[in-house]
Design a protein around this motif. Structure first.
Motif, short mmCIF file in Angstrom:
data_model
loop_
_atom_site.label_atom_id
_atom_site.label_comp_id
_atom_site.label_asym_id
_atom_site.label_seq_id
_atom_site.Cartn_x
_atom_site.Cartn_y
_atom_site.Cartn_z
N GLY A 182 26.61 47.42 62.15
CA GLY A 182 25.42 47.43 62.09
C GLY A 182 24.44 48.72 63.24
O GLY A 182 23.19 48.93 62.84
N ALA A 215 29.83 39.49 53.66
CA ALA A 215 28.97 39.52 54.99
C ALA A 215 27.93 40.49 55.14
O ALA A 215 27.17 40.73 56.11
CB ALA A 215 28.56 38.43 55.40
N THR A 219 25.42 42.32 54.84
CA THR A 219 23.34 42.55 55.92
C THR A 219 23.86 43.66 56.57
O THR A 219 22.60 44.09 57.11
CB THR A 219 24.40 41.57 56.98
OG1 THR A 219 24.85 40.76 56.81
CG2 THR A 219 23.47 42.05 58.07
N SER A 220 25.05 45.17 56.98
CA SER A 220 24.46 46.27 57.22
C SER A 220 23.65 47.54 55.99
O SER A 220 23.97 48.36 56.89
CB SER A 220 25.04 47.04 58.21
OG SER A 220 24.94 45.52 59.24
#
Length: 239
Positions: A182, A215, A219-220
């Motif tokens: 992230g 996932a 998300t990132s």
């Protein structure tokens, strides 16, 4: 001060120095403390070269983990060993860091009766990953972005050498990747090692990580650089 301490503990200076060599020598060689090593030679009747050769694995492990000064420390060690070789046989012999490190690795592998690096490291993988996580999370002191990039990239190289034994610490490795991916400045190196990890697992070992990997990428995705997105696509395509 050392004499007073030894007197308090009812131990001779020689015995104290000899007992603590494993703890003191890595720092002394890393800091190139020639004067201190010469003083220890007089007390122990053992040359700095001999002290290094009997404790080389610990010294080199410390030197290679330095944030700065690794090359200077290795230069100090190689010059010392080269000088000792000339003094012993009168012939000039070139000693380099690669040959020293290789001799230490060969000694460890041969001494353990294991010819396979992956098999040898399997029992130590959890400790290695724990140590790497501590460095990435600044538990051992603040690390620069460049240092963290090298750590993450080296994780992928380590897994390549270890091979199938990596699966034994898959949850810990996945936790590291999910945390680091992230960060925009670290995502490329993280995804490089993530791809190395995914591609060395068999279908059964890979299955539990398909959902969490997908996932994490989704998300990132917004913080991924173009090279990072390419690596993510490559990994997903493999899955």
């Amino acid at each position: 001060m050392i004499s007073e301490t030894c007197r308090l503990m009812c131990i001779s200076v020689t015995d104290f120095l000899r007992t603590t060599l494993g703890k003191t020598l890595p720092t002394l060689f890393a800091n190139r403390e020639q004067a201190v090593l010469d003083a220890m030679e007089k007390e122990l009747s053992q040359t700095p070269t001999s002290m290094f050769l009997h404790n080389s694995h610990g010294i080199l492990a410390h030197v290679y983990r330095l944030d700065q000064g690794t090359h200077n420390a290795l230069d100090f060690i190689t010059r010392m060993l080269s000088s000792a070789t000339v003094a012993s046989n009168g012939k000039k012999t070139t000693v380099d860091a690669q040959s020293i490190t290789k001799s230490c690795v060969d000694k460890v592998l041969n001494g353990s009766d294991r010819g396979d690096l992956g098999a040898f490291l399997k029992n130590y993988m959890l400790g290695l990953i724990s140590h790497i996580n501590d460095m990435l999370q600044d538990v051992q002191g603040k690390k620069s972005v460049d240092a963290k990039k090298k750590i993450l990239k080296s994780l992928g190289v380590l897994m390549t050498h270890v091979g199938a034994a990596t699966a034994s610490v898959a949850p810990q490795i996945m936790a590291t990747f999910q945390t680091m991916v992230g960060f925009p400045e670290l995502c490329e190196e993280t995804l490089y090692s993530w791809h190395q990890f995914i591609t060395m697992l068999n279908a059964e070992e890979l299955a539990p990580h398909v959902g969490s990997t997908s996932a994490a990428f989704v998300t990132s995705w917004s913080v991924f650089t173009l090279p990072a997105r390419s690596l993510a696509k490559k990994t997903l395509k493999y899955i």
